[in-house]
Design an enzyme around this catalytic site. Structure first.
Site, PDB file in Angstrom:
ATOM      1  N   ARG A 259       0.820  -1.229   0.000  1.00 47.11           N
ATOM      2  CA  ARG A 259       0.000   0.000   0.000  1.00 47.11           C
ATOM      3  C   ARG A 259       0.847   1.270   0.000  1.00 47.11           C
ATOM      4  NH1 ARG A 259      -2.447  -3.584  -1.121  1.00 47.11           N
ATOM      5  NH2 ARG A 259      -4.320  -4.450  -0.180  1.00 47.11           N
TER       6      ARG A 259
ATOM      7  N   SER B 155     -10.218   0.545   3.766  1.00 48.84           N
ATOM      8  CA  SER B 155      -9.509   0.143   4.986  1.00 48.84           C
ATOM      9  C   SER B 155      -8.888   1.363   5.654  1.00 48.84           C
ATOM     10  CB  SER B 155      -8.400  -0.855   4.653  1.00 48.84           C
ATOM     11  OG  SER B 155      -8.967  -2.043   4.168  1.00 48.84           O
TER      12      SER B 155
ATOM     13  N   GLU C 271      -3.751   3.487   6.682  1.00 51.53           N
ATOM     14  CA  GLU C 271      -3.653   3.351   5.223  1.00 51.53           C
ATOM     15  C   GLU C 271      -4.223   4.620   4.585  1.00 51.53           C
ATOM     16  OE1 GLU C 271      -4.909  -0.448   3.609  1.00 51.53           O
ATOM     17  OE2 GLU C 271      -5.678   0.527   1.810  1.00 51.53           O
TER      18      GLU C 271
HETATM   19  C1  LIG Z   1     -15.542   1.143  -0.610  1.00 49.61           C
HETATM   20  C2  LIG Z   1     -14.027   1.186  -0.740  1.00 49.61           C
HETATM   21  C3  LIG Z   1     -13.331   0.009  -0.974  1.00 49.61           C
HETATM   22  C4  LIG Z   1     -11.934   0.023  -1.090  1.00 49.61           C
HETATM   23  N1  LIG Z   1     -11.283  -1.161  -1.318  1.00 49.61           N
HETATM   24  C5  LIG Z   1      -9.946  -1.148  -1.463  1.00 49.61           C
HETATM   25  C6  LIG Z   1      -9.246  -2.378  -1.738  1.00 49.61           C
HETATM   26  O1  LIG Z   1      -9.818  -3.450  -1.859  1.00 49.61           O
HETATM   27  N2  LIG Z   1      -7.898  -2.309  -1.876  1.00 49.61           N
HETATM   28  C7  LIG Z   1      -7.206  -1.129  -1.767  1.00 49.61           C
HETATM   29  O2  LIG Z   1      -5.975  -1.134  -1.922  1.00 49.61           O
HETATM   30  N3  LIG Z   1      -7.844   0.032  -1.499  1.00 49.61           N
HETATM   31  C8  LIG Z   1      -9.185   0.054  -1.350  1.00 49.61           C
HETATM   32  N4  LIG Z   1      -9.838   1.226  -1.087  1.00 49.61           N
HETATM   33  C9  LIG Z   1      -9.059   2.462  -0.861  1.00 49.61           C
HETATM   34  C10 LIG Z   1      -8.807   3.321  -2.120  1.00 49.61           C
HETATM   35  O3  LIG Z   1      -9.797   3.143  -3.089  1.00 49.61           O
HETATM   36  C11 LIG Z   1      -7.424   3.045  -2.702  1.00 49.61           C
HETATM   37  O4  LIG Z   1      -6.425   3.417  -1.784  1.00 49.61           O
HETATM   38  C12 LIG Z   1      -7.124   3.752  -4.019  1.00 49.61           C
HETATM   39  O5  LIG Z   1      -5.828   3.390  -4.423  1.00 49.61           O
HETATM   40  C13 LIG Z   1      -7.218   5.270  -3.955  1.00 49.61           C
HETATM   41  O6  LIG Z   1      -7.349   5.753  -5.277  1.00 49.61           O
HETATM   42  P1  LIG Z   1      -7.958   7.195  -5.567  1.00 49.61           P
HETATM   43  O7  LIG Z   1      -7.943   7.435  -7.015  1.00 49.61           O
HETATM   44  O8  LIG Z   1      -9.251   7.366  -4.888  1.00 49.61           O
HETATM   45  O9  LIG Z   1      -6.835   8.066  -4.858  1.00 49.61           O
HETATM   46  P2  LIG Z   1      -7.045   9.327  -3.914  1.00 49.61           P
HETATM   47  O10 LIG Z   1      -7.840   8.933  -2.724  1.00 49.61           O
HETATM   48  O11 LIG Z   1      -7.496  10.466  -4.726  1.00 49.61           O
HETATM   49  O12 LIG Z   1      -5.539   9.569  -3.454  1.00 49.61           O
HETATM   50  C14 LIG Z   1      -4.905   8.623  -2.619  1.00 49.61           C
HETATM   51  C15 LIG Z   1      -3.407   8.931  -2.607  1.00 49.61           C
HETATM   52  O13 LIG Z   1      -2.885   8.730  -3.921  1.00 49.61           O
HETATM   53  C16 LIG Z   1      -2.312   9.949  -4.423  1.00 49.61           C
HETATM   54  N5  LIG Z   1      -2.645  10.061  -5.853  1.00 49.61           N
HETATM   55  C17 LIG Z   1      -3.875  10.050  -6.434  1.00 49.61           C
HETATM   56  N6  LIG Z   1      -3.754  10.149  -7.774  1.00 49.61           N
HETATM   57  C18 LIG Z   1      -2.425  10.244  -8.037  1.00 49.61           C
HETATM   58  C19 LIG Z   1      -1.657  10.384  -9.224  1.00 49.61           C
HETATM   59  N7  LIG Z   1      -2.211  10.465 -10.449  1.00 49.61           N
HETATM   60  N8  LIG Z   1      -0.307  10.455  -9.103  1.00 49.61           N
HETATM   61  C20 LIG Z   1       0.291  10.380  -7.894  1.00 49.61           C
HETATM   62  N9  LIG Z   1      -0.376  10.261  -6.735  1.00 49.61           N
HETATM   63  C21 LIG Z   1      -1.726  10.188  -6.807  1.00 49.61           C
HETATM   64  C22 LIG Z   1      -2.944  11.069  -3.603  1.00 49.61           C
HETATM   65  O14 LIG Z   1      -2.120  12.213  -3.561  1.00 49.61           O
HETATM   66  C23 LIG Z   1      -3.113  10.387  -2.244  1.00 49.61           C
HETATM   67  O15 LIG Z   1      -1.920  10.399  -1.503  1.00 49.61           O
HETATM   68  C24 LIG Z   1     -11.231   1.245  -0.975  1.00 49.61           C
HETATM   69  C25 LIG Z   1     -11.940   2.444  -0.767  1.00 49.61           C
HETATM   70  C26 LIG Z   1     -13.315   2.422  -0.646  1.00 49.61           C
HETATM   71  C27 LIG Z   1     -14.051   3.719  -0.427  1.00 49.61           C
END
Ligand SMILES: Cc1cc2nc3c(=O)[nH]c(=O)nc-3n(C[C@H](O)[C@H](O)[C@H](O)COP(=O)(O)OP(=O)(O)OC[C@H]3O[C@@H](n4cnc5c(N)ncnc54)[C@H](O)[C@@H]3O)c2cc1C
Length: 291
Positions: free
Chosen positions: A169, A214, A284
């Site tokens: 992660r 998480s 996380e």
């Molecule tokens: C219902 C639910 C279920 C989930 N299940 C999982 C799961 O099974 N496994 C899991 O790993 N996670 C899960 N997550 C958590 C989340 O979806 C992940 O961590 C995902 O990777 C975040 O992506 P995002 O586009 O929403 O990033 P954001 O929330 O927008 O950003 C998260 C981080 O990534 C950085 N970031 C975003 N975009 C970029 C980019 N283009 N370049 C560089 N950095 C960037 C941001 O600055 C921040 O630090 C879940 C969340 C929810 C709400």
């Protein structure tokens, strides 16, 4: 879209005083000084470098599914990647721009009969966010299916996965090394049965409503959710934020939660789990702004 057009000297693509609350999956937080919505790598680079020139912190955001924005907001530039959504296929390789959602990626793989990324199904996130977080599920991580990652580093640079610092992660990628897009190395034969299994699993084991997934990382020899449940904290609430009764590693917004509620709840969970089991839980979820 709310806010007003920002000062040209920062970037023509910026809005000023932008409310972040409704943009995040959990639905808390204040306003960003600026918000940008680049549509391609050139605009993305312009936004990031203009903000840096003005000494403003930059937060690159995909679906904001894993961030808690401070109630005081973010005194910087929030760069949303949602409009960067190119997808292309070459043989069994798929290139996805950073703003492509996991759902769209799955649809694209189904359409082109490609397999390997099914485990990402149901993560409500962008390709950029999942890559930066090294998102994973069912024992697999996104880094295991990537063959290259494109980042903003001066210009657009191509990195091999081994150069991205991937670990559980986590990665070396983020707002200071933004992901522009990534190439997935897949094989023939989209696995519809796997999608159905995951859909059922998520429906049964994950809470509905506003959450950020998480809260804590799992650690050596423990599952964070199991420790929180054993501590008797299921349904424990601070203000509008509560530990889910369905899965103890999820915090849900019961309505009207603030970032301060979430922060206080997280602090309490950490304190109780540490007192009972001697384990220091590590978040996380990412914080944005001043807490
Ligand atoms: C219902 C639910 C279920 C989930 N299940 C999982 C799961 O099974 N496994 C899991 O790993 N996670 C899960 N997550 C958590 C989340 O979806 C992940 O961590 C995902 O990777 C975040 O992506 P995002 O586009 O929403 O990033 P954001 O929330 O927008 O950003 C998260 C981080 O990534 C950085 N970031 C975003 N975009 C970029 C980019 N283009 N370049 C560089 N950095 C960037 C941001 O600055 C921040 O630090 C879940 C969340 C929810 C709400």
């Amino acid at each position: 879209m709310n806010g007003e057009w920002g000062e040209r000297r920062l970037c023509e693509l910026c809005l000023k005083d932008f409310s972040l609350k409704e943009r995040t999956a959990f639905g808390v937080g204040g306003r960003a000084k600026y918000a940008c919505f680049p549509e391609n790598a050139g605009e993305f680079a312009d936004c990031v470098s203009a903000a840096k020139r003005e000494n403003l912190p930059v937060a690159v955001l995909g679906c904001a599914s894993n961030v808690i924005v401070s109630d005081k907001g973010f005194d910087g530039a929030a760069v949303f990647t949602a409009k960067m959504n190119d997808l292309s296929v070459s043989g069994t390789s798929v290139y996805a721009a950073c703003g492509v959602s996991g759902a769209r990626l799955t649809e694209f793989c189904r359409l082109h009969d490609l397999s390997g990324a099914e485990f990402l199904y149901g993560i409500p996130a962008s390709v950029g966010g999942m890559t930066a977080m090294n998102a994973g599920a069912f024992g697999r991580e996104i880094s295991s299916v990537l063959s290259e990652v494109y980042v903003l580093d001066g210009g657009v640079k191509r990195l091999l996965p081994a150069e991205c610092g991937f670990s559980y992660r986590s990665s070396a990628l983020g707002s200071s090394l933004p992901v522009v897009g990534a190439t997935f190395s897949l094989k023939r034969g989209f696995d519809e049965a796997a999608i159905e299994k995951i859909r059922r699993f998520r429906r049964e084991r994950q809470p509905e409503g506003r959450t950020f997934g998480s809260t804590f990382k799992n650690g050596e020899g423990y599952f964070a959710g199991a420790l929180i449940e054993r501590a008797g904290l299921k349904n424990y609430a601070v203000g509008g934020a509560a530990v889910s009764g369905v899965h103890a590693n999820f915090i849900v917004n019961k309505g009207g939660a603030t970032a301060a509620d979430v922060r206080a709840l997280i602090a309490y969970i950490k304190k109780r789990v540490n007192a009972l089991f001697g384990v220091t839980l590590c978040e996380e979820v990412r914080y944005l702004g001043e807490f």
